[in-house]
Write an enzyme that holds these catalytic residues in place. Structure first.
Site, PDB file in Angstrom:
ATOM      1  N   GLU A   1       0.824  -1.218   0.000  1.00 25.25           N
ATOM      2  CA  GLU A   1       0.000   0.000   0.000  1.00 25.25           C
ATOM      3  C   GLU A   1       0.855   1.263   0.000  1.00 25.25           C
ATOM      4  OE1 GLU A   1      -1.398   1.862   3.458  1.00 25.25           O
ATOM      5  OE2 GLU A   1      -1.259   0.032   4.653  1.00 25.25           O
TER       6      GLU A   1
ATOM      7  N   LYS B   1      -3.833  -1.987  14.337  1.00 21.57           N
ATOM      8  CA  LYS B   1      -2.971  -1.055  15.083  1.00 21.57           C
ATOM      9  C   LYS B   1      -3.455  -0.934  16.530  1.00 21.57           C
ATOM     10  CE  LYS B   1      -2.966   1.972  11.557  1.00 21.57           C
ATOM     11  NZ  LYS B   1      -3.000   1.201  10.317  1.00 21.57           N
TER      12      LYS B   1
HETATM   13  N1  PSU Z   1      -0.099   0.188   8.435  1.00 25.09           N
HETATM   14  C1  PSU Z   1       0.887   0.951   8.980  1.00 25.09           C
HETATM   15  N2  PSU Z   1       0.719   2.318   8.932  1.00 25.09           N
HETATM   16  C2  PSU Z   1      -0.383   2.906   8.349  1.00 25.09           C
HETATM   17  C3  PSU Z   1      -1.410   2.094   7.780  1.00 25.09           C
HETATM   18  C4  PSU Z   1      -1.209   0.734   7.857  1.00 25.09           C
HETATM   19  O1  PSU Z   1       1.875   0.426   9.512  1.00 25.09           O
HETATM   20  O2  PSU Z   1      -0.480   4.143   8.324  1.00 25.09           O
HETATM   21  C5  PSU Z   1      -2.643   2.748   7.147  1.00 25.09           C
HETATM   22  C6  PSU Z   1      -3.389   1.779   6.209  1.00 25.09           C
HETATM   23  O3  PSU Z   1      -3.470   2.420   4.949  1.00 25.09           O
HETATM   24  C7  PSU Z   1      -4.754   1.607   6.820  1.00 25.09           C
HETATM   25  C8  PSU Z   1      -4.948   2.947   7.457  1.00 25.09           C
HETATM   26  O4  PSU Z   1      -5.731   1.292   5.850  1.00 25.09           O
HETATM   27  O5  PSU Z   1      -3.664   3.139   8.093  1.00 25.09           O
HETATM   28  C9  PSU Z   1      -6.117   2.966   8.404  1.00 25.09           C
HETATM   29  O6  PSU Z   1      -6.712   4.222   8.365  1.00 25.09           O
HETATM   30  P1  PSU Z   1      -8.159   4.473   9.058  1.00 25.09           P
HETATM   31  O7  PSU Z   1      -7.934   4.125  10.502  1.00 25.09           O
HETATM   32  O8  PSU Z   1      -8.462   5.937   8.836  1.00 25.09           O
HETATM   33  O9  PSU Z   1      -9.138   3.556   8.375  1.00 25.09           O
END
Ligand code: PSU
Ligand code: MN
Length: 305
Positions: A24, A158
């Site tokens: 990604e 996360k």
């Molecule tokens: N993994 C990481 N760092 C990130 C992400 C994933 O180590 O920043 C990103 C991914 O793109 C994931 C996003 O889809 O964080 C989640 O964002 P949100 O919580 O707004 O859905």
């Protein structure tokens, strides 16, 4: 027609039915600071190659869906300011209006599937945010896993999230959650948590076979592989807990919401841990890329049987 273009190595791999791992771009533009973001993206791509697969970093650039970035495109994206953070809701609009955007887990799964790529490595998926009962902030990544047939290798969700609720939603949505090589779910910067894993697998072949069976049975969607961060790179949960609590409090005080929440929290945790969270994040993404490459190789073997 969808404007889609492939890097030279991805085009060659597609022509030969060689294993490909999607990567990604939101982690590059919104997840890590420059220049570590570009350095990490390069290392991760090389990790995939070292495990006999081809990396396909996905992004939208000037209205074109790129599957695989050339080195200069990766560098430009890593330095660019104000890049959109694309998910299922806004990816098509970005392409249609000639925009530039980085793909989150959800959007990268969509791009990978359009290109015929079925394995994807990232750091951690988005999920149910703490306080979601008021904010309703639940990442579109979860619904994407339920409907798009791509196996996503992450170090869990996360740890800034409500992990219990995140895994409950995944179960409701019928997403297989597989811990790799252990009985508990990892928690991103920490290798374990007190959550029991719904499924456990110990080899890339098992994971590939499960995805192939899922698709053969007509079951929509992918799988989430939760791959623990290597022990020597992890940050113990008790060290992180007060840091996460402080970052969450600051986000609340400053009225940070919607798409800005995750980048804000990751940035503050980086500052509060004096960079230690970033070192761990880099280690876990690389570890996920290696496992994803092995799964991609096993998928090709499994399809030919
Ligand atoms: N993994 C990481 N760092 C990130 C992400 C994933 O180590 O920043 C990103 C991914 O793109 C994931 C996003 O889809 O964080 C989640 O964002 P949100 O919580 O707004 O859905
Ligand atoms: Mn959100």
């Amino acid at each position: 027609m969808i404007p889609i273009t492939y890097s030279a190595e991805v085009a060659a791999a597609l022509a030969e039915n060689a294993p490909i791992v999607a990567l990604e771009s939101t982690i590059i533009t919104h997840g890590m600071p420059y220049p570590q973001n570009v350095e990490t993206a390069r290392l991760v791509e090389q990790d995939v190659r070292d495990h006999t697969a081809v990396p396909a970093t996905i992004a939208v650039i000037d209205g074109v869906l790129h599957v695989g970035l050339e080195p200069d495109q990766l560098e430009a994206l890593g330095q660019a300011q104000d890049v959109a953070k694309l998910s299922r809701a806004d990816m098509a609009a970005c392409i249609a209006t000639g925009g530039t955007g980085a793909t989150t887990v959800a959007a990268t799964m969509i791009g990978a599937h359009l290109a015929g790529v079925s394995v994807f490595a990232t750091g951690g998926i988005g999920g149910v945010h703490k306080g979601a009962e008021d904010s309703f902030d639940i990442s579109a990544d979860l619904h994407e896993l339920a409907q798009t047939p791509v196996t996503v290798v992450a170090a869990g969700a996360k740890a800034i999230l409500d992990l219990n609720k995140t895994f409950e939603v995944l179960e409701t949505l019928g997403v297989p959650v597989i811990a790799f090589g252990q009985d508990t779910l990892p928690a991103f910067w920490s290798a374990t948590s007190d959550l029991h894993a719904p499924l456990r697998m110990d080899t890339a072949t098992q994971i590939a076979r499960a995805q192939i069976m899922r698709t053969a049975m007509g079951l929509q969607g992918g799988q989430l592989v939760c791959n623990p961060i290597p022990q020597d790179s992890q940050i113990p949960a008790e060290v992180l807990a007060p840091v996460i609590a402080q970052a969450l409090q600051e986000a609340d005080d400053q009225g940070i919401n919607a798409k800005a929440v995750t980048p804000f929290l990751l940035g503050r945790i980086f500052e509060l841990t004096e960079g230690r969270s970033l070192t761990a994040n880099i280690a876990l993404v690389r570890n996920n890329a290696r496992l994803a490459a092995q799964i991609a190789v096993a998928m090709i073997d499994g399809q030919s049987k």
